[in-house]
Design a protein around this motif. Sequence first.
Motif, PDB file in Angstrom:
ATOM      1  N   GLY A  12       0.603  -1.256  -0.146  1.00 22.82           N
ATOM      2  CA  GLY A  12      -0.118   0.076   0.272  1.00 22.82           C
ATOM      3  C   GLY A  12       0.825   1.189  -0.150  1.00 22.82           C
ATOM      4  O   GLY A  12       2.248   1.348   0.926  1.00 22.82           O
ATOM      5  N   TYR A  13       0.083   2.820  -0.520  1.00 26.17           N
ATOM      6  CA  TYR A  13       0.924   4.162  -0.767  1.00 26.17           C
ATOM      7  C   TYR A  13       1.623   4.097   1.073  1.00 26.17           C
ATOM      8  O   TYR A  13       2.978   4.714   0.578  1.00 26.17           O
ATOM      9  N   GLU A  15       2.070   1.902   3.472  1.00 31.27           N
ATOM     10  CA  GLU A  15       3.259   1.022   4.149  1.00 31.27           C
ATOM     11  C   GLU A  15       4.622   1.677   3.163  1.00 31.27           C
ATOM     12  O   GLU A  15       5.449   0.874   4.430  1.00 31.27           O
ATOM     13  N   VAL A  16       4.926   1.629   1.951  1.00 35.20           N
ATOM     14  CA  VAL A  16       5.616   1.838   1.091  1.00 35.20           C
ATOM     15  C   VAL A  16       6.439   3.726   2.145  1.00 35.20           C
ATOM     16  O   VAL A  16       7.543   3.568   2.101  1.00 35.20           O
ATOM     17  N   ALA A  17       5.193   4.150   1.950  1.00 28.75           N
ATOM     18  CA  ALA A  17       6.106   5.822   2.807  1.00 28.75           C
ATOM     19  C   ALA A  17       6.812   5.116   4.506  1.00 28.75           C
ATOM     20  O   ALA A  17       7.437   5.449   4.433  1.00 28.75           O
ATOM     21  N   ALA A  18       6.000   4.419   5.362  1.00 26.81           N
ATOM     22  CA  ALA A  18       6.708   3.630   7.035  1.00 26.81           C
ATOM     23  C   ALA A  18       7.425   3.466   6.328  1.00 26.81           C
ATOM     24  O   ALA A  18       8.582   3.345   7.155  1.00 26.81           O
ATOM     25  N   LYS A  19       8.230   2.304   5.209  1.00 22.90           N
ATOM     26  CA  LYS A  19       9.280   1.688   4.842  1.00 22.90           C
ATOM     27  C   LYS A  19      11.055   3.301   4.374  1.00 22.90           C
ATOM     28  O   LYS A  19      11.390   2.283   4.046  1.00 22.90           O
ATOM     29  N   ALA A  20      10.127   3.882   4.125  1.00 23.34           N
ATOM     30  CA  ALA A  20      10.705   4.595   3.429  1.00 23.34           C
ATOM     31  C   ALA A  20      11.239   5.788   4.666  1.00 23.34           C
ATOM     32  O   ALA A  20      12.377   6.469   4.274  1.00 23.34           O
ATOM     33  N   GLY A  21      10.914   5.131   5.447  1.00 16.90           N
ATOM     34  CA  GLY A  21      11.066   6.699   6.346  1.00 16.90           C
ATOM     35  C   GLY A  21      10.251   8.120   6.714  1.00 16.90           C
ATOM     36  O   GLY A  21      10.444   8.914   7.054  1.00 16.90           O
ATOM     37  N   PRO A  23       6.649   7.631   7.744  1.00 17.80           N
ATOM     38  CA  PRO A  23       5.331   7.469   7.659  1.00 17.80           C
ATOM     39  C   PRO A  23       4.426   8.785   8.182  1.00 17.80           C
ATOM     40  O   PRO A  23       4.098   9.454   8.315  1.00 17.80           O
ATOM     41  N   GLY A  24       3.299   7.913   7.604  1.00 17.97           N
ATOM     42  CA  GLY A  24       1.817   8.478   7.629  1.00 17.97           C
ATOM     43  C   GLY A  24       1.719   9.942   5.819  1.00 17.97           C
ATOM     44  O   GLY A  24       0.797  11.038   5.802  1.00 17.97           O
ATOM     45  N   ARG A  25       3.204   9.506   5.473  1.00 15.00           N
ATOM     46  CA  ARG A  25       2.777  10.295   3.891  1.00 15.00           C
ATOM     47  C   ARG A  25       2.497   9.366   2.842  1.00 15.00           C
ATOM     48  O   ARG A  25       3.026   9.936   1.318  1.00 15.00           O
ATOM     49  N   ALA A  26       1.941   8.852   3.305  1.00 17.65           N
ATOM     50  CA  ALA A  26       0.746   7.946   1.855  1.00 17.65           C
ATOM     51  C   ALA A  26       0.303   8.475   0.204  1.00 17.65           C
ATOM     52  O   ALA A  26       0.685   8.571  -0.369  1.00 17.65           O
ATOM     53  N   ARG A  27       0.003   9.889   0.438  1.00 13.25           N
ATOM     54  CA  ARG A  27       0.121  11.133  -0.131  1.00 13.25           C
ATOM     55  C   ARG A  27       0.515  11.504  -1.448  1.00 13.25           C
ATOM     56  O   ARG A  27       1.118  11.812  -2.206  1.00 13.25           O
ATOM     57  N   LEU A  28       1.943  11.442  -0.034  1.00 10.24           N
ATOM     58  CA  LEU A  28       3.432  12.183  -0.974  1.00 10.24           C
ATOM     59  C   LEU A  28       3.582  11.081  -1.952  1.00 10.24           C
ATOM     60  O   LEU A  28       3.761  11.357  -3.328  1.00 10.24           O
ATOM     61  N   VAL A  29       3.198   9.544  -1.768  1.00  7.85           N
ATOM     62  CA  VAL A  29       3.977   8.849  -2.512  1.00  7.85           C
ATOM     63  C   VAL A  29       3.189   8.678  -3.295  1.00  7.85           C
ATOM     64  O   VAL A  29       3.017   8.454  -5.051  1.00  7.85           O
ATOM     65  N   ALA A  30       2.298   9.163  -3.444  1.00  8.46           N
ATOM     66  CA  ALA A  30       0.757   8.566  -3.989  1.00  8.46           C
ATOM     67  C   ALA A  30       1.010   9.745  -4.822  1.00  8.46           C
ATOM     68  O   ALA A  30       1.281   9.943  -6.844  1.00  8.46           O
ATOM     69  N   LEU A  47      -0.582  -0.317  -4.428  1.00 10.61           N
ATOM     70  CA  LEU A  47      -2.164   0.041  -4.111  1.00 10.61           C
ATOM     71  C   LEU A  47      -2.607   0.624  -3.052  1.00 10.61           C
ATOM     72  O   LEU A  47      -1.823   1.363  -2.199  1.00 10.61           O
ATOM     73  N   ARG A  48      -4.241   1.283  -2.806  1.00 10.10           N
ATOM     74  CA  ARG A  48      -4.455   1.806  -1.875  1.00 10.10           C
ATOM     75  C   ARG A  48      -4.602   0.669  -0.513  1.00 10.10           C
ATOM     76  O   ARG A  48      -4.358  -0.306  -0.716  1.00 10.10           O
ATOM     77  N   SER A  49      -4.592   1.061   0.220  1.00 10.97           N
ATOM     78  CA  SER A  49      -4.929   0.130   1.529  1.00 10.97           C
ATOM     79  C   SER A  49      -5.496  -0.834   1.483  1.00 10.97           C
ATOM     80  O   SER A  49      -5.783  -2.251   2.722  1.00 10.97           O
ATOM     81  N   ASP A  50      -6.753  -0.628   1.286  1.00 12.03           N
ATOM     82  CA  ASP A  50      -8.032  -1.343   0.882  1.00 12.03           C
ATOM     83  C   ASP A  50      -7.554  -2.694  -0.354  1.00 12.03           C
ATOM     84  O   ASP A  50      -8.718  -3.665  -0.318  1.00 12.03           O
ATOM     85  N   GLY A  51      -6.197  -2.671  -1.230  1.00 14.92           N
ATOM     86  CA  GLY A  51      -6.582  -3.181  -2.412  1.00 14.92           C
ATOM     87  C   GLY A  51      -6.335  -3.111  -3.326  1.00 14.92           C
ATOM     88  O   GLY A  51      -6.280  -3.761  -4.470  1.00 14.92           O
ATOM     89  N   ARG A  52      -7.004  -1.246  -3.347  1.00 16.18           N
ATOM     90  CA  ARG A  52      -7.643  -1.344  -5.010  1.00 16.18           C
ATOM     91  C   ARG A  52      -7.183  -0.822  -5.388  1.00 16.18           C
ATOM     92  O   ARG A  52      -6.048   0.320  -5.330  1.00 16.18           O
TER      93      ARG A  52
END
Length: 98
Positions: A12-13, A15-21, A23-30, A47-52
């Motif tokens: 998920g976006y 998860e990628v943000a958190a692993k990149a250090g 956290p909470g920046r999913a929209r930045l990844v998108a 993908l989105r957090s719900d798998g879509r």
Amino acid sequence: MIRAIPRGQVMGYGEVAAKAGLPGRARLVAKLLGANEDRSLPWHRVLRSDGRIALPEGSAGWREQGQRLRAEGVQVENGRVRRERPARDLDAEIWAPR
């Protein structure tokens, strides 16, 4: 981090943000993926957090992402990948509401 997602797997976006250090920046990844022009980047594994798939349903990008995932053996049904929830971190385990 996106290049490190193994073939046939998704993240998920958030998860990628958190692993990149970040956290909470999913929209930045998108946003970064939306501006990406490097066709070798495996953007389709995010993908989105719900798998879509986050692209508009039926769009060329939506269809391409589904095709790329299927080519890697990922089961995609109606633009969604069913998967287990990601592991929660220690803070979430302790402080998240039940």
